[in-house]
Scaffold this motif. Structure first.
Motif, PDB file in Angstrom:
ATOM      1  N   VAL A 118      -2.403   1.852 -11.911  1.00  0.00           N
ATOM      2  CA  VAL A 118      -2.121   2.155 -10.500  1.00  0.00           C
ATOM      3  C   VAL A 118      -3.243   3.014  -9.902  1.00  0.00           C
ATOM      4  O   VAL A 118      -3.619   2.846  -8.742  1.00  0.00           O
ATOM      5  CB  VAL A 118      -0.758   2.864 -10.354  1.00  0.00           C
ATOM      6  CG1 VAL A 118      -0.452   3.147  -8.898  1.00  0.00           C
ATOM      7  CG2 VAL A 118       0.335   2.004 -10.947  1.00  0.00           C
TER       8      VAL A 118
ATOM      9  N   GLU B 174       0.840  -1.200   0.000  1.00  0.00           N
ATOM     10  CA  GLU B 174       0.000   0.000   0.000  1.00  0.00           C
ATOM     11  C   GLU B 174       0.878   1.253   0.000  1.00  0.00           C
ATOM     12  O   GLU B 174       0.603   2.224  -0.726  1.00  0.00           O
ATOM     13  CB  GLU B 174      -0.901  -0.035   1.246  1.00  0.00           C
ATOM     14  CG  GLU B 174      -1.985   1.021   1.307  1.00  0.00           C
ATOM     15  CD  GLU B 174      -2.993   0.904   0.158  1.00  0.00           C
ATOM     16  OE1 GLU B 174      -3.169  -0.195  -0.370  1.00  0.00           O
ATOM     17  OE2 GLU B 174      -3.557   1.952  -0.220  1.00  0.00           O
TER      18      GLU B 174
ATOM     19  N   GLN C 121      -5.678   2.449  -6.778  1.00  0.00           N
ATOM     20  CA  GLN C 121      -5.901   3.473  -5.744  1.00  0.00           C
ATOM     21  C   GLN C 121      -7.368   3.821  -5.578  1.00  0.00           C
ATOM     22  O   GLN C 121      -7.734   4.543  -4.661  1.00  0.00           O
ATOM     23  CB  GLN C 121      -5.130   4.753  -6.109  1.00  0.00           C
ATOM     24  CG  GLN C 121      -3.619   4.636  -5.926  1.00  0.00           C
ATOM     25  CD  GLN C 121      -2.915   5.915  -6.353  1.00  0.00           C
ATOM     26  OE1 GLN C 121      -3.250   6.507  -7.378  1.00  0.00           O
ATOM     27  NE2 GLN C 121      -1.943   6.335  -5.562  1.00  0.00           N
TER      28      GLN C 121
ATOM     29  N   GLY D 117       2.153  -1.951  -6.706  1.00  0.00           N
ATOM     30  CA  GLY D 117       1.074  -1.737  -5.751  1.00  0.00           C
ATOM     31  C   GLY D 117      -0.125  -2.654  -5.853  1.00  0.00           C
ATOM     32  O   GLY D 117      -1.127  -2.436  -5.168  1.00  0.00           O
TER      33      GLY D 117
ATOM     34  N   SER E  39       0.251   7.815 -10.098  1.00  0.00           N
ATOM     35  CA  SER E  39      -0.303   7.808  -8.732  1.00  0.00           C
ATOM     36  C   SER E  39       0.093   9.058  -7.941  1.00  0.00           C
ATOM     37  O   SER E  39      -0.192   9.154  -6.760  1.00  0.00           O
ATOM     38  CB  SER E  39       0.177   6.558  -8.007  1.00  0.00           C
ATOM     39  OG  SER E  39       1.588   6.580  -7.902  1.00  0.00           O
TER      40      SER E  39
ATOM     41  N   LYS F  91       2.312   1.813  -3.381  1.00  0.00           N
ATOM     42  CA  LYS F  91       1.270   2.266  -4.308  1.00  0.00           C
ATOM     43  C   LYS F  91       1.013   3.771  -4.162  1.00  0.00           C
ATOM     44  O   LYS F  91       0.806   4.476  -5.142  1.00  0.00           O
ATOM     45  CB  LYS F  91      -0.008   1.473  -4.025  1.00  0.00           C
ATOM     46  CG  LYS F  91      -1.128   1.720  -5.003  1.00  0.00           C
ATOM     47  CD  LYS F  91      -2.221   0.680  -4.840  1.00  0.00           C
ATOM     48  CE  LYS F  91      -3.006   0.911  -3.568  1.00  0.00           C
ATOM     49  NZ  LYS F  91      -3.922  -0.203  -3.277  1.00  0.00           N
TER      50      LYS F  91
END
Lengths: 228, 406
Positions: free
Chosen positions: A109, A81, A113, B304, A160, A84
Motif C-alpha cells: 500500500v 484513492e 502511495q 487502494g 498506510s 488508500k
C-alpha cells in the motif's frame, strides 16, 4: 472527534426481485481511538455496514460521512484513492497477495502511495515487529500460519497510516491462541497509537475485549454499549 | 511493483504457464522456421535469376521489353557507358545485343537466341566463365561463339567445329556468318542449354549490322538495396518518356515474384490458423486466471490499487507469458535457421531434378533476416495485448464487494 458518521443508512439488495433489506436506517458515529465491535447474528448487516463505511458498497439511501466528506460524492477512482489514504482493511480470509512476502505485502500500500524506499523499509520493520513477525519478514503467505497471516494483514492495514481500520470477522479462521495474540496486538496499537478499530464479529472472545459493542439485528442497531 | 506482481504471478501455476508457453513456443518456432526457409528459397531463386541473367537494372529502347526484336536496339557508345558507370552505386555496365537466329551444323538446323556480350563485364555479373565445361571463355575480339551444352549435343558439334549462323539483322539487313565453337557452357535450364549462343559484342554487332547498338544495358549493383538509390539519377539522366525504358529486377522476373507472393500468402494462412489456435489456448489460460482471481482483484482494489494499475499488471503478466514462449521459440528457430543457411537442406530424387530443371541448385537454404523473427514477436505481442483486453474489461467493471463475495 467523529471520524465516521453514518446517517440513516439503508441498503437493499435485489430491489426489483426479492428485496433483501440489509440495512434499515442505521445511525452510527465512530470517534477517533475507538475499539468498536459490530456484533449480531449472520445476516444482521454487519459486513454490509462495514463495506459501506469502507466505500466498497453503495448505500440505497442515507449518508456516510468521513472527515466531513460524503463518500457517495466520490467517483470510482477518487474512492479508491480515498480508501488508500484513509482506511485500512483486514479481511476474514487474510487476503494477502500470495506471490509477495510478508514484507512486500505490508509494503504494497505504501508503494501505491508513492512512499520512499527508506520510509517503506522503516515502517514495514516497525509494523512487523509490532505484530511479532520480525523474523518472518521474507516468508510468503503459504509459509505462514493463519494467525501469522492475519497479523501480516493487520500490519498491511496499518502501513498506510490510515484514519481507521475496518476488520471483517478478523478472528473467524483463527484458533484461541492466535485470536488472543491478534487481539493483544490490535488493542496495543489502539491504546499506544490511538488507532481506531471497527470490526464485525460474533466471536465472544473478541466481544469481551471490545470497548464499545454495537449490536445489529435485521439491519437495525438494537443496542450500543460502551464498556468502561 | 506492477512488474513484480506480474512476474511472480507467472510462477503461480507453473504447469499451466509451461503448457501455455509451450504452445506459443511451438507456434513461433514453426512459423519462424517455415517463413525462414520459404524466404531463403525464394531469395536464392531471385538472386540466382538476377545474378545469372537479368541483373538488377536494365535499360532498353522504349518498347523493347514487350517487343524484343533487334530493330528496337539503341545506340551504346563509350561516352554513355562512362556516364552510366559514373552513377553512384553502379558497379558494372554490361551491354548486350540479343536477337534470334538459325544455327546450322551439318544437316541439323536449330533456332537459337544469340547474345552479344562484353565478355569481361558479363562475367562480373553472371560468372558465366565458370559454366564453361569444354573449351574456353570468350575474349572481346574473338570471332567465335560459346554454345549451350544441350545445343552442342543436338548439333553433334564440339570445340573447334564451325557453325553457320543465319538471321535478319538490324532493319532487315542479311545476317550470315560462320563461327567456330570456342567453348561449351552448361546451363541447368534446358531451354537455355539447348537455345543459347554467346559471342563477343563486337562480333554480334557486325553479324547483325548493328554497329554501336545494343538491345539492353544491364547495370550491376552490390545488392537489391542499392537499386532504389540508382533509379532516381538514372531517371533524371534518361528520357524515359520517349526514348528509353528502365526496368528494375522486380519487373523483369514477375513470375518468380508472383510465385513467392502465392507461397507467402499460403504460409500466412497457415500461420494465422496456427496463431488462432494458440491464441485460443492463451485466452483459455487468461480466462481461467481471471475467474480464479476475481476475489484477489477485489481485495487489491479495496486496499487502494487503481484499476489501471491492476489491468496493467495483468497485461504484463499475459505479455510475459507470451514472450516466454516467443523468446525461446525465436531463439531456437534463429539457431536452426542459421544452421540451415550455412548447411542448406540438399534435396534428393524428383524434387532435386525439378530444381535442376529450372536452373536452380537443389538446395533449400534458410534466411536469417531479422524481420522474420521480429514479426513473430510482434504477432505474439499483438495477440497477448488483445487477449489482455478481457481481464482489463473485467477489472474495469469489477465491484470489489461483488468480487469478494463470489
Amino acid at each position: 472527534m467523529n471520524i465516521v458518521t453514518v446517517q440513516q443508512a439503508q441498503k437493499t439488495y435485489n430491489p426489483d426481485k426479492i428485496p433483501v433489506h440489509a440495512l434499515q436506517g442505521v445511525d452510527l458515529t465512530i470517534e477517533q481511538g475507538e475499539f468498536t465491535a459490530l456484533v449480531g447474528p449472520s445476516g444482521s448487516g454487519k459486513t454490509t455496514l462495514l463495506n459501506a463505511i469502507g466505500g466498497l458498497d453503495l448505500l440505497t439511501a442515507g449518508k456516510i460521512i468521513i472527515n466531513n466528506q460524503d463518500i457517495a460524492t466520490f467517483s470510482d477512482s477518487e474512492l479508491i484513492e480515498f480508501r488508500k489514504q484513509n482506511i485500512g482493511f483486514v479481511f476474514q480470509a487474510y487476503n494477502l497477495i500470495p506471490v509477495f512476502t510478508a514484507k512486500e505485502n505490508v509494503e504494497f500500500v505504501m508503494l501505491l502511495q508513492g512512499k520512499s524506499e527508506q520510509e517503506r523499509d522503516t515502517r514495514v520493520r516497525e509494523l512487523l515487529t509490532a505484530v511479532g513477525l520480525a523474523d518472518q519478514i521474507d516468508r510468503r503467505p503459504s509459509e505462514l500460519s493463519g494467525g501469522q497471516q492475519q497479523r501480516v494483514a493487520v500490519a498491511r492495514a496499518l502501513a498506510s497510516k490510515p484514519q481507521f481500520i475496518l476488520a471483517d470477522e478478523p478472528t473467524a479462521n483463527l484458533d484461541s491462541k492466535s485470536t488472543a495474540d491478534l487481539l493483544d496486538i490490535m488493542l496495543e496499537l489502539n491504546q499506544k497509537e490511538n488507532i481506531t478499530f471497527l470490526f464485525s464479529t460474533h466471536d465472544q472472545r473478541v466481544i469481551d475485549r471490545a470497548r464499545r459493542v454495537v449490536t445489529l439485528e435485521d439491519g437495525k442497531i438494537i443496542s450500543d454499549e460502551r464498556v468502561s | 511493483m506492477i512488474f513484480k506482481i506480474a512476474w511472480r504471478n507467472i510462477g503461480r501455476n507453473k504447469r499451466r504457464t509451461l503448457l501455455t508457453a509451450a504452445s506459443i513456443f511451438f507456434a513461433v518456432f514453426f512459423s519462424c522456421v517455415m517463413t525462414s526457409i520459404n524466404r531463403g528459397v525464394f531469395d536464392k531463386m531471385i538472386d540466382d535469376s538476377v545474378t545469372s541473367n537479368v541483373g538488377y537494372i536494365q535499360i532498353h529502347k522504349k518498347g523493347f521489353w514487350d517487343d524484343q526484336v533487334i530493330n528496337n536496339a539503341m545506340v551504346y557508345d563509350q561516352q554513355w557507358k562512362q556516364e552510366l558507370a559514373a552513377i553512384d552505386k553502379v558497379q558494372t555496365v554490361i551491354p548486350r545485343l540479343q536477337s534470334a537466329a538459325m544455327i546450322s551444323f551439318g544437316k541439323i538446323t536449330k533456332n537459337v537466341l544469340v547474345t552479344g556480350i562484353d565478355p569481361a563485364a558479363e562475367n562480373k555479373l553472371t560468372n558465366i566463365s565458370n559454366r564453361v565445361v569444354d573449351g574456353e571463355y570468350l575474349n572481346a575480339d574473338d570471332q567465335a561463339v560459346l554454345i549451350g551444352e544441350g545445343l552442342a549435343k543436338k548439333l553433334k558439334a564440339t570445340i573447334g567445329d564451325t557453325l553457320i549462323l543465319l538471321s535478319q539483322g538490324y532493319r532487315g539487313v542479311n545476317a550470315a556468318q560462320v563461327y567456330p565453337i570456342k567453348g561449351i557452357v552448361s546451363f541447368g535450364v534446358p531451354a537455355l542449354s539447348s537455345g543459347m549462343v554467346y559471342m563477343p559484342l563486337a562480333a554480334a554487332q557486325y553479324f547483325y549490322g548493328a554497329n554501336n547498338l545494343t538491345t539492353a544495358v544491364v547495370l550491376d549493383v552490390a545488392g537489391k538495396e542499392d537499386v532504389e538509390e540508382v533509379l532516381p539519377p538514372l531517371y533524371a539522366k534518361l528520357d524515359t518518356n520517349n526514348t528509353y525504358e528502365v526496368m528494375a529486377w522486380q519487373e523483369m522476373i514477375p513470375d518468380i515474384l508472383n510465385l513467392k507472393q502465392t507461397k507467402d500468402s499460403s504460409n500466412k494462412v497457415v500461420t494465422i490458423i496456427l496463431y488462432f489456435i494458440v491464441g485460443f489456448g492463451i485466452f483459455g489460460t487468461i480466462l481461467m486466471m481471471t475467474r480464479e482471481r476475481q476475489y484477489e482483484f477485489g481485495v487489491l482494489l479495496s486496499i487502494g490499487m487503481k484499476r489501471g494499475q491492476l489491468a496493467a499488471s495483468v497485461w504484463i503478466e499475459t505479455l510475459l507469458l507470451g514472450l516466454l514462449g516467443a523468446v525461446v521459440g525465436i531463439a531456437l528457430a534463429y539457431g536452426l535457421a542459421y544452421y540451415l543457411m550455412v548447411n542448406p537442406i540438399v534435396m534428393q530424387g524428383e524434387m532435386a531434378e525439378a530444381y535442376t530443371k529450372f536452373g536452380m541448385d537443389p538446395v533449400m537454404p534458410a534466411s536469417v533476416a531479422l524481420d522474420i523473427f521480429w514479426e513473430q514477436a510482434l504477432t505474439v505481442l499483438t495477440i497477448t495485448t488483445l487477449i489482455a483486453l478481457y481481464p482489463a474489461f473485467v477489472i474495469f467493471r469489477l465491484q470489489p464487494v461483488t468480487a469478494m463475495r463470489s
